[in-house]
Each structure stands twice: as structure tokens, then as C-alpha cells.
Design a protein around this motif. Structure first.
Motif, mmCIF file in Angstrom:
data_model
loop_
_atom_site.group_PDB
_atom_site.id
_atom_site.type_symbol
_atom_site.label_atom_id
_atom_site.label_comp_id
_atom_site.label_asym_id
_atom_site.label_seq_id
_atom_site.Cartn_x
_atom_site.Cartn_y
_atom_site.Cartn_z
ATOM 1 N N MET A 57 -12.915 36.811 2.391
ATOM 2 C CA MET A 57 -13.025 38.153 1.841
ATOM 3 C C MET A 57 -12.736 38.000 0.350
ATOM 4 N N ALA A 58 -13.763 38.206 -0.474
ATOM 5 C CA ALA A 58 -13.684 37.803 -1.883
ATOM 6 C C ALA A 58 -13.425 38.948 -2.851
ATOM 7 N N THR A 59 -13.092 40.132 -2.368
ATOM 8 C CA THR A 59 -12.864 41.272 -3.254
ATOM 9 C C THR A 59 -11.382 41.412 -3.569
ATOM 10 N N PRO A 60 -10.990 41.377 -4.843
ATOM 11 C CA PRO A 60 -9.565 41.512 -5.200
ATOM 12 C C PRO A 60 -9.000 42.866 -4.766
ATOM 13 N N GLY A 61 -7.729 42.858 -4.397
ATOM 14 C CA GLY A 61 -7.028 44.093 -4.089
ATOM 15 C C GLY A 61 -7.191 44.583 -2.665
ATOM 16 N N ILE A 62 -7.947 43.860 -1.848
ATOM 17 C CA ILE A 62 -8.159 44.252 -0.448
ATOM 18 C C ILE A 62 -7.314 43.353 0.446
ATOM 19 N N THR A 63 -6.612 43.943 1.386
ATOM 20 C CA THR A 63 -5.826 43.156 2.344
ATOM 21 C C THR A 63 -6.294 43.482 3.749
ATOM 22 N N GLY A 64 -6.136 42.511 4.650
ATOM 23 C CA GLY A 64 -6.549 42.711 6.028
ATOM 24 C C GLY A 64 -6.549 41.407 6.790
#
Length: 265
Positions: A57-64
């Protein structure tokens, strides 16, 4: 003058009391950093069409976390060897900031060019598409052997203890002469047959090598009649070799443990 001072003090007190009773409102609120379309999922394979896969998952600021069908990884990036040819769909579940989301990415696996964990070969054979068939290691009539029996609950180490040797002594399951087949022909397929000539029941399975569990979905294993089986379809693996599979449930519907002993057909 004194009356004016007293009145002023009284008004000040009322004002303070009123302010103290007002709720404290936090002006800060959660907001999304992007939308679902802005979340970038990247899947790469070590070779074209190969079964060694990296998910990120390469989008900064996303957690999961990733659900990669063999388990869950609470991280942005995971590398693993996938055992099933065909199109695999992997799911990332996370938060955009103020709301949760799920997004999937598909990977086409054409060749198993990286070896699987030995447990997979033991369960489905080296010919993973053809699969392997398992039957009870005993019976189908009572024969004195221990192959389907009541065990102490919540204690996998005591699986050999038979509180009641049901199949061996008197009361085998109704599908004692049945079979079950595991294969990886395009999916993790599970086929249950209650006995000779019976119609097959097709489901799926998840082999968790790390935690040594076997999950069977939309079908029963042999001898899963109530209250001995597990309605959730989750079984603990005691032993899995090329010729033997022993499963255990720590607490079944009857409030006891239960043990299954199978052999490769």
C-alpha cells in the motif's frame, strides 16, 4: 455603593458558573487525507506470472492491513509465496482518516516457480492441481482403534487421551466410509463425499501454516456431525505428514475436545 459591588460580584459569579457548565468543544475533527481512488495498491511478482508476490500500500498517511487469503498482515508491505494458480484477489482494509475502506488488487499466477511450504505438499500432494484424498485411519466399523474419539478439552497436548473411543468401541460417524479431497486447481478446493456413491459437496479451505490450523468453508470434514464438529470449520492441526493428518477441536458443541485421525487414501 455596597449594593452595586455586591450586585457586580453576584453577576460575575453567575457568569463563571455558566461558563463552567458549558461543554468543552474540541474544535479539531478527523478528516480524510484522500479518497479510495487515491489509495495506491501495488502488486509485483518476482518473475512474470510467478507465485512469489509482494503487496504494498503505497499511499502515505494510510494505515491498515492486508488480507492475502492465507492470513492477515498488519503492515503496509508483505512478501509471500502463493500456492494457488489462477487469478488471486488480495484486499487491503484501512482508514482514510475519518472513515474505513477496503480496496482490492488482482494478481495472475500462472506458474508455481517457488516451492511451497512442505505442509501444502503433504496436504494436497506434489501434484497440487490433482490434489490428495484423505479417509479415516480405521473403520468404517468399530475396530478398537482410535481414529474418531472424545478428548480432554482445551489441551491439544492430550489429544491421544480418549475419554470415549466412540468410533473404535461402538459408534462410528455416519460418514465413516467417506472421503475428502484437497486440491489447488485454480482455487483452494475441498470436496467432501459422505460415502461410496454419494454426491460430492464442494467447499474451500485455508491452510494456515504459521498457526497450524485448517479452516474448511461451506462443507464439512468427515465426522463433523453435531456436537462433535466445529460449526466454524476451524481445526487445529496436531500432525500433518505425507500419509497422516490428525485434527483436534479444543471445545466442541458437547463441551469436550475431539480428535480425528486420517490417512492418505
Amino acid at each position: 455603593m455596597k449594593i452595586n459591588k455586591i450586585f457586580s460580584l453576584l453577576m460575575a459569579s453567575v457568569t463563571l458558573l455558566f461558563c463552567a457548565c458549558q461543554p468543552i468543544v474540541d474544535s479539531e475533527s478527523l478528516s480524510n487525507t484522500t479518497d479510495v481512488a487515491g489509495v495506491e495498491l501495488v502488486a509485483t511478482q518476482s518473475t512474470p506470472g510467478g507465485n512469489k508476490i509482494t503487496l504494498q500500500m503505497a499511499t502515505p498517511g494510510i494505515t491498515g492491513y492486508w488480507d492475502y487469503n492465507l492470513g492477515r498482515a498488519f503492515t503496509d508491505k508483505i512478501e509471500f509465496v502463493y500456492p494457488i494458480p489462477g487469478t488471486a484477489t488480495f484486499t487491503f482494509t484501512g482508514t482514510l482518516g475519518k472513515e474505513f475502506f477496503t480496496k482490492t488488487v488482482d494478481v495472475q499466477v500462472d506458474v508455481l516457480d517457488n516451492p511451497l511450504d512442505q505442509d501444502w505438499y503433504d496436504l494436497v500432494s506434489e501434484d497440487t492441481a490433482a490434489g490428495k484424498t484423505w479417509v479415516f485411519d480405521g473403520g468404517p466399523s468399530p475396530d478398537g482403534k482410535k481414529w474418531w474419539y472424545m478428548s480432554p478439552p482445551n489441551d491439544a497436548a492430550s489429544y491421544t487421551t480418549a475419554w470415549w473411543n466412540a468410533a473404535g468401541d461402538c459408534c462410528p460417524p455416519v460418514d465413516a466410509a467417506g472421503s475428502m479431497t484437497f486440491d489447488l486447481n485454480g482455487a483452494a478446493n475441498f470436496t467432501y463425499v459422505s460415502g461410496p456413491g454419494a454426491a460430492p459437496q464442494v467447499g474451500s479451505f485455508v491452510l494456515d501454516v504459521a498457526n497450524q490450523t485448517l479452516q474448511v468453508n461451506n462443507a464439512n470434514i468427515l465426522g463433523a456431525e453435531e456436537p462433535r464438529g466445529n460449526p466454524n470449520g476451524l481445526y487445529q492441526i496436531i500432525s500433518l505428514t505425507d500419509t497422516e493428518m490428525i485434527l483436534y477441536v479444543p471445545n466442541n458443541g458437547g463441551g469436550t475436545g475431539w480428535t480425528w485421525v486420517f490417512k492418505a487414501q
